[in-house]
Design a protein around this motif. Structure first.
Motif, short mmCIF file in Angstrom:
data_model
loop_
_atom_site.label_atom_id
_atom_site.label_comp_id
_atom_site.label_asym_id
_atom_site.label_seq_id
_atom_site.Cartn_x
_atom_site.Cartn_y
_atom_site.Cartn_z
N ALA A 8 9.85 2.24 -12.47
CA ALA A 8 10.65 1.99 -11.28
C ALA A 8 10.13 2.79 -10.09
CB ALA A 8 12.11 2.34 -11.55
N ALA A 9 9.73 4.02 -10.34
CA ALA A 9 9.18 4.85 -9.27
C ALA A 9 7.89 4.24 -8.72
CB ALA A 9 8.92 6.27 -9.78
N TYR A 10 7.04 3.71 -9.60
CA TYR A 10 5.82 3.04 -9.15
C TYR A 10 6.15 1.82 -8.29
CZ TYR A 10 2.68 5.73 -12.20
OH TYR A 10 1.96 6.72 -12.79
N ALA A 11 7.12 1.03 -8.74
CA ALA A 11 7.49 -0.17 -7.99
C ALA A 11 8.03 0.19 -6.61
CB ALA A 11 8.53 -0.98 -8.76
N ILE A 12 8.86 1.21 -6.54
CA ILE A 12 9.41 1.65 -5.25
C ILE A 12 8.30 2.16 -4.35
CG2 ILE A 12 10.90 3.37 -4.16
CD1 ILE A 12 12.75 3.04 -6.65
N ALA A 13 7.38 2.92 -4.91
CA ALA A 13 6.27 3.46 -4.11
C ALA A 13 5.38 2.33 -3.59
CB ALA A 13 5.45 4.43 -4.95
N ARG A 14 5.11 1.33 -4.42
CA ARG A 14 4.27 0.21 -3.98
C ARG A 14 4.95 -0.56 -2.86
NH1 ARG A 14 0.01 -1.60 -6.74
NH2 ARG A 14 0.48 -3.78 -6.33
N LYS A 20 3.07 -6.09 -2.18
CA LYS A 20 4.02 -7.03 -2.77
C LYS A 20 3.53 -7.46 -4.14
CE LYS A 20 5.70 -8.78 1.60
NZ LYS A 20 5.93 -9.93 2.43
N GLU A 21 4.47 -7.65 -5.03
CA GLU A 21 4.16 -8.11 -6.38
C GLU A 21 4.28 -9.63 -6.40
OE1 GLU A 21 3.16 -5.88 -8.53
OE2 GLU A 21 3.70 -4.22 -7.22
N ALA A 22 3.27 -10.29 -6.87
CA ALA A 22 3.29 -11.75 -6.97
C ALA A 22 3.70 -12.15 -8.38
CB ALA A 22 1.92 -12.31 -6.65
N VAL A 23 4.50 -13.20 -8.47
CA VAL A 23 4.91 -13.73 -9.77
C VAL A 23 3.73 -14.55 -10.30
CG1 VAL A 23 6.54 -15.21 -10.97
CG2 VAL A 23 7.31 -13.79 -9.06
N PRO A 24 3.30 -14.27 -11.54
CA PRO A 24 2.17 -15.03 -12.10
C PRO A 24 2.47 -16.53 -12.17
CG PRO A 24 2.65 -13.11 -13.45
CD PRO A 24 3.76 -13.23 -12.45
#
Length: 74
Positions: A8-14, A20-24
């Motif tokens: 979760a910390a990685y996701a918040i930092a990114r 942005k995270e793309a859905v495969p």
């Protein structure tokens, strides 16, 4: 392996960095192929197989909550 808190910390930092995270694509295809009949199957299975009433009710509530969050209704 990363635990959920570090993940979760990685996701918040990114997100903070503007990434942005793309859905495969295969996940998108799977979600588009789902219909209400496929989503109702777990309810039928739980209703038939789970013997303990309290446990059955809890599982059915969780499934209904998931269906509502997906926008398909109970």
């Amino acid at each position: 392996m990363v635990n959920k808190d570090v993940g979760a910390a990685y996701a918040i930092a990114r997100r903070g960095l503007g990434l942005k995270e793309a859905v495969p694509q295969n996940h998108k295809k799977l979600l588009q192929s789902l219909n209400i009949g496929v989503l109702e199957e777990p309810k039928d299975y739980v209703s038939q197989r789970v013997k303990k009433v309290a446990l059955r009710k809890r599982h059915l509530r969780e499934i209904d909550r998931l269906l509502l969050s997906l926008g398909s209704g109970p």
